[in-house]
Design an enzyme around this catalytic site. Structure first.
Site, short mmCIF file in Angstrom:
data_model
loop_
_atom_site.label_atom_id
_atom_site.label_comp_id
_atom_site.label_asym_id
_atom_site.label_seq_id
_atom_site.Cartn_x
_atom_site.Cartn_y
_atom_site.Cartn_z
N SER A 144 0.83 -1.20 0.00
CA SER A 144 0.00 0.00 0.00
C SER A 144 0.87 1.26 0.00
O SER A 144 1.65 1.47 -0.92
CB SER A 144 -0.95 -0.05 1.21
N ASP A 177 -9.58 -5.42 -4.39
CA ASP A 177 -9.00 -4.40 -3.51
C ASP A 177 -9.92 -3.19 -3.49
O ASP A 177 -10.07 -2.50 -4.50
CB ASP A 177 -7.60 -4.02 -4.02
N HIS A 205 -7.42 -5.81 -0.15
CA HIS A 205 -6.24 -4.98 0.05
C HIS A 205 -5.36 -5.55 1.16
O HIS A 205 -4.14 -5.65 1.02
CB HIS A 205 -6.68 -3.56 0.41
#
Length: 273
Positions: free
Chosen positions: A95, A224, A253
């Site tokens: 991320s 995600d 995610h």
């Protein structure tokens, strides 16, 4: 606990296990190095020196009011690499951490980095602009800012559900996983949490991706809900000189469960090639 002090006086906490070629792990927002606890053991067991740090403002690192931006994050990572004298290092970023390792590799890592791996990563740009119509509108990120300022404790509990796909039918995400997400989020100070939203949403990493020469593995779940794959890794792969993209069907995610096991196997396979 081990710390290094950055060039601007910020204390960065890190933890490491094992010996061998170094693997440096960078976490997502609002987490810290605890998010990589399992990988530290798995990668150390596989014969590597696994290292994870808490980004400034996060976890056990200094609770910073200034410098909560991608340039400082990359510079902090460089200070950590230099302090530990890491060479032939494999960077892994999830991320926001994916943005951090991409900027570090482009600006500082020429003689240090062997390979780079991202999972659900933010590059090239999350924010919707005229040049990036696939991105999310500013209102999405303003809502995150509002959540942090109004009731961050409840906001982190709520955010954990789409983060891990707990809002999907058949989800196996445990209450403990949700609680741990909340615990890590609450260790970050508000100023750092707030400023990092602009860092992960408004930092354009297009040129950084273009500058990277080493092999890069992009991993991304096609469910995600935080960093949609079409606006992120599917664009990033077109900018890399030596990139490989793997899209994981139905994966969210957050990295956990069977997705975590598959991803960790893929990371080790990619490093060994």
């Amino acid at each position: 606990m081990p710390y290094i002090t950055t060039s601007d006086g910020v204390e960065i906490y890190y933890t490491e296990q094992g010996s061998g070629q170094p693997i440096l792990l960078s976490h997502g927002w609002p987490l810290n190095s605890d998010a990589w606890a399992l990988e530290l053991k798995i990668f150390a067991d596989a014969g590597y020196r696994a290292i994870a740090h808490d980004r400034r403002g996060h976890g056990r690192s200094s609770k910073t009011y200034t410098g909560n931006d991608m340039d400082h994050y990359a510079a902090d990572l460089n200070d950590l690499v230099e302090a530990l004298d890491l060479r032939d290092v494999v960077l892994v970023g999830h991320s926001t951490g994916g943005g951090e390792v991409v900027r570090y590799a482009a600006r500082y890592g020429k003689d240090r980095v062997a390979k780079l791996i991202t999972a659900g990563a933010i590059p090239p740009l999350m924010l919707k602009t005229d040049a990036n119509p696939e991105g999310a509108p500013i209102e999405v990120f303003d809502a995150i800012r509002n959540g942090v300022l109004s009731d961050r404790s409840q906001y982190y509990r709520d955010l954990a559900h789409p983060f891990f796909g707990a809002n999907r039918e058949g989800s196996l995400v445990s209450a403990g996983q949700i609680d741990d997400f909340w615990r890590q989020g609450m260790q970050m100070n508000v100023a750092a949490a707030f400023d990092c939203i602009a860092a992960f949403s408004e930092t354009d990493l297009t040129d950084d991706l273009k500058a990277i020469d080493v092999p890069v593995f992009l991993a991304h779940g096609d469910d995600d809900q935080i960093v949609p794959v079409d606006a992120a890794s599917k664009k990033a792969i077109t900018l890399l000189k030596n990139g490989t993209l793997k899209v994981y069907p139905g994966r969210p995610h957050g990295i956990y469960g069977e997705y975590q096991r598959e991803l960790d196997r893929d990371i080790l396979d990619f490093i060994a090639k």
